[in-house]
Design an enzyme around this catalytic site. Structure first.
Site, PDB file in Angstrom:
ATOM      1  N   ARG A  14       0.853  -1.199   0.000  1.00 61.20           N
ATOM      2  CA  ARG A  14       0.000   0.000   0.000  1.00 61.20           C
ATOM      3  C   ARG A  14       0.881   1.238   0.000  1.00 61.20           C
ATOM      4  O   ARG A  14       0.618   2.213  -0.692  1.00 61.20           O
ATOM      5  CB  ARG A  14      -0.956   0.014   1.202  1.00 61.20           C
ATOM      6  CG  ARG A  14      -1.659   1.367   1.362  1.00 61.20           C
ATOM      7  CD  ARG A  14      -2.945   1.337   2.188  1.00 61.20           C
ATOM      8  NE  ARG A  14      -2.838   0.576   3.410  1.00 61.20           N
ATOM      9  CZ  ARG A  14      -2.163   0.976   4.502  1.00 61.20           C
ATOM     10  NH1 ARG A  14      -1.562   2.145   4.529  1.00 61.20           N
ATOM     11  NH2 ARG A  14      -2.110   0.200   5.564  1.00 61.20           N
TER      12      ARG A  14
ATOM     13  N   TYR B 209     -16.892  15.810 -15.189  1.00 61.15           N
ATOM     14  CA  TYR B 209     -17.302  14.395 -15.244  1.00 61.15           C
ATOM     15  C   TYR B 209     -18.371  14.104 -14.174  1.00 61.15           C
ATOM     16  O   TYR B 209     -18.250  14.571 -13.031  1.00 61.15           O
ATOM     17  CB  TYR B 209     -16.062  13.512 -15.023  1.00 61.15           C
ATOM     18  CG  TYR B 209     -16.357  12.047 -15.006  1.00 61.15           C
ATOM     19  CD1 TYR B 209     -16.652  11.369 -16.182  1.00 61.15           C
ATOM     20  CD2 TYR B 209     -16.355  11.326 -13.822  1.00 61.15           C
ATOM     21  CE1 TYR B 209     -16.944  10.017 -16.168  1.00 61.15           C
ATOM     22  CE2 TYR B 209     -16.640   9.968 -13.803  1.00 61.15           C
ATOM     23  CZ  TYR B 209     -16.936   9.323 -14.982  1.00 61.15           C
ATOM     24  OH  TYR B 209     -17.228   7.986 -14.962  1.00 61.15           O
TER      25      TYR B 209
ATOM     26  N   LYS C 250      -9.041   5.309 -19.637  1.00 61.53           N
ATOM     27  CA  LYS C 250      -9.353   5.772 -20.986  1.00 61.53           C
ATOM     28  C   LYS C 250      -8.116   5.699 -21.895  1.00 61.53           C
ATOM     29  O   LYS C 250      -7.655   4.617 -22.172  1.00 61.53           O
ATOM     30  CB  LYS C 250      -9.966   7.175 -20.898  1.00 61.53           C
ATOM     31  CG  LYS C 250     -11.008   7.336 -19.778  1.00 61.53           C
ATOM     32  CD  LYS C 250     -12.286   6.549 -20.023  1.00 61.53           C
ATOM     33  CE  LYS C 250     -13.202   6.459 -18.813  1.00 61.53           C
ATOM     34  NZ  LYS C 250     -13.586   7.697 -18.186  1.00 61.53           N
TER      35      LYS C 250
ATOM     36  N   ASP D  84      -8.589  17.789 -14.704  1.00 63.28           N
ATOM     37  CA  ASP D  84      -8.825  16.419 -15.169  1.00 63.28           C
ATOM     38  C   ASP D  84      -8.405  16.402 -16.638  1.00 63.28           C
ATOM     39  O   ASP D  84      -9.067  16.984 -17.493  1.00 63.28           O
ATOM     40  CB  ASP D  84     -10.320  16.084 -14.992  1.00 63.28           C
ATOM     41  CG  ASP D  84     -10.639  14.646 -15.390  1.00 63.28           C
ATOM     42  OD1 ASP D  84      -9.900  14.075 -16.211  1.00 63.28           O
ATOM     43  OD2 ASP D  84     -11.651  14.115 -14.880  1.00 63.28           O
TER      44      ASP D  84
HETATM   45  C1  LIG Z   1     -14.075   8.063 -16.858  1.00 63.60           C
HETATM   46  C2  LIG Z   1     -13.722   9.416 -16.362  1.00 63.60           C
HETATM   47  C3  LIG Z   1     -13.476   9.648 -14.999  1.00 63.60           C
HETATM   48  C4  LIG Z   1     -13.651   8.556 -13.951  1.00 63.60           C
HETATM   49  O1  LIG Z   1     -12.678   7.600 -14.062  1.00 63.60           O
HETATM   50  P1  LIG Z   1     -12.883   6.057 -13.604  1.00 63.60           P
HETATM   51  O2  LIG Z   1     -11.601   5.432 -14.009  1.00 63.60           O
HETATM   52  O3  LIG Z   1     -14.072   5.544 -14.344  1.00 63.60           O
HETATM   53  O4  LIG Z   1     -13.105   6.064 -12.141  1.00 63.60           O
HETATM   54  C5  LIG Z   1     -13.101  10.912 -14.610  1.00 63.60           C
HETATM   55  N1  LIG Z   1     -12.977  11.917 -15.509  1.00 63.60           N
HETATM   56  C6  LIG Z   1     -13.211  11.734 -16.818  1.00 63.60           C
HETATM   57  C7  LIG Z   1     -13.058  12.882 -17.754  1.00 63.60           C
HETATM   58  C8  LIG Z   1     -13.589  10.484 -17.289  1.00 63.60           C
HETATM   59  O5  LIG Z   1     -13.837  10.327 -18.594  1.00 63.60           O
END
Ligand SMILES: *Cc1c(COP(=O)(O)O)cnc(C)c1O
Length: 377
Positions: free
Chosen positions: A46, A98, A195, A170
């Protein structure tokens, strides 16, 4: 060194002990301690794991930051970053953030005493007007999901500096290949590595990169306490996915540009949202802060029936909520990613019943266009 080379040669591409050209998966929870008097780098996974560490060092290099952190999901990364704030702090977040970020901020951290305001971050005056004496942070996302609205990152940094705000972005839609916000003065970058960074629709993961030693220490302390760390297998999958980030995105972006232009000329399409189009609002700002338009676009059909029929008929593209994979993915925001948002709010933001989001994959574009053409008929 240019970005493509850096993906493969960043000091973390090789196992130093054996010369193996792939970092071993250290599937382990704890480490033998030679000498209990003196600490050693690894004691418990961890707190630190060599496979995860290679990934964390790699993403820190790619974003030009000081330290990287790998978490079990994008939402774990975002939740962890928000926990850098304290009760009664005020944080400004862009309104088309998001959906999961909106939820954790407005339903959970809000309840714990964090004060949150959602603003249209493309309007700099609205950001300025929302700042109060207890404002401590600014959280943005650009291009935004699903309408690809563009926020001026340098202007955000300027406003934030004046008011001593921690700046967070983000960067999921762009990845470090196309946009490096720390170079523009941002303090923290977060990613859903699920992604484009993973890129193969086979792992859920989150990454954080911070600038500055103090912030790095603080964030590490929270990662270790929060405990939502990424496992070694998934860390390895991201290391592997990252190596092809540039070639994937170059190709996907080219597909997105061709698709955007083709859709813009289709009689059943009312509007296309893609920064690569001359007509896109904020295009100039986008290309001042990013190196490409990316591989995600949205479009509105002439009516709702056409959109729902398209979603039923489309064959080559997968119908799914995610994006950034090697396969083309289409989603229908009102019924999928934004189903939880009240209709009035969706209407206000322009997320209508005829809106479709597309994440372009690595297929031959001729086949995708044929699929889309048939589905729009
Ligand atoms: C998918 C997504 C998230 C969340 O991520 P997870 O891996 O699904 O927890 C946050 N921000 C954006 C822009 C996303 O496309």
């Amino acid at each position: 060194m240019k970005f493509g080379s850096k993906l493969l040669h960043n000091g973390n591409e090789m196992d130093k002990q054996t010369g193996a050209l792939s970092i071993p998966i250290y599937q382990v929870s704890t480490f033998h301690q030679e000498d209990i008097e003196n600490g050693q780098e690894y004691d418990y996974s961890r707190s630190g794991n060599p496979t995860r560490k290679a990934l964390e060092n790699t993403i820190a290099k790619l974003e030009n930051g000081d330290r990287g952190f790998a978490l079990g999901s994008g939402m774990a990364a975002i939740s962890m970053v928000l926990s850098l704030f304290s009760a009664n702090d005020h944080v400004i977040i862009c309104e088309d953030v998001y959906g999961g970020t909106y939820r954790i901020a407005s339903k959970h951290y809000n309840r714990l005493g964090l004060e949150i305001s959602f603003v249209n971050a493309t309007d700099l005056d609205e950001i300025k007007r929302t700042i109060k004496p207890n404002t401590k942070g600014l959280f943005v996302e650009t291009p935004s999901n699903p309408l690809m609205k563009i926020t001026d990152l340098r202007a955000c940094v300027e406003i934030a500096k004046e008011h001593h705000l921690l700046t967070i972005i983000d960067n999921t839609f762009m990845s470090p290949y196309l946009q490096r916000p720390l170079d523009l003065g941002f303090d923290i970058v977060v990613h859903s590595a699920t992604k484009f960074i993973g890129g193969h629709s086979d792992v859920v993961a989150g990454l954080i990169v911070v600038k500055g030693e103090e912030l790095a220490r603080k964030t590490y302390a929270i990662q270790n306490s929060f405990g939502a760390v990424l496992g070694p297998q998934d860390s390895w999958l991201l290391l592997r996915g990252l190596k092809t980030l540039k070639v994937r995105l170059d190709y996907q972006q080219k597909n997105a540009q061709i698709m955007a232009e083709w859709l813009a000329n289709h009689e059943k399409v009312e509007a296309v949202y893609y920064p690569g189009l001359e007509s896109h609002k904020g295009r100039e700002t986008h290309f001042n802060q990013a190196d490409g338009a990316g591989a995600v676009l949205s479009f509105k059909t002439v009516d709702t029936e056409t959109a729902t029929r398209f979603m039923k008929k489309v064959r080559m593209a997968a119908v799914a909520v995610s994006l950034g994979g090697v396969e083309t993915i289409v989603s229908y925001p009102v019924k999928m990613s934004h189903a939880g948002m009240p209709k009035e709010e969706r209407d206000r933001l322009g997320i209508s019943d005829n809106l479709i989001r597309v994440s372009l994959g690595l297929e031959d574009i001729e086949d995708l266009i044929e699929d889309f053409d048939r589905s729009l008929e």
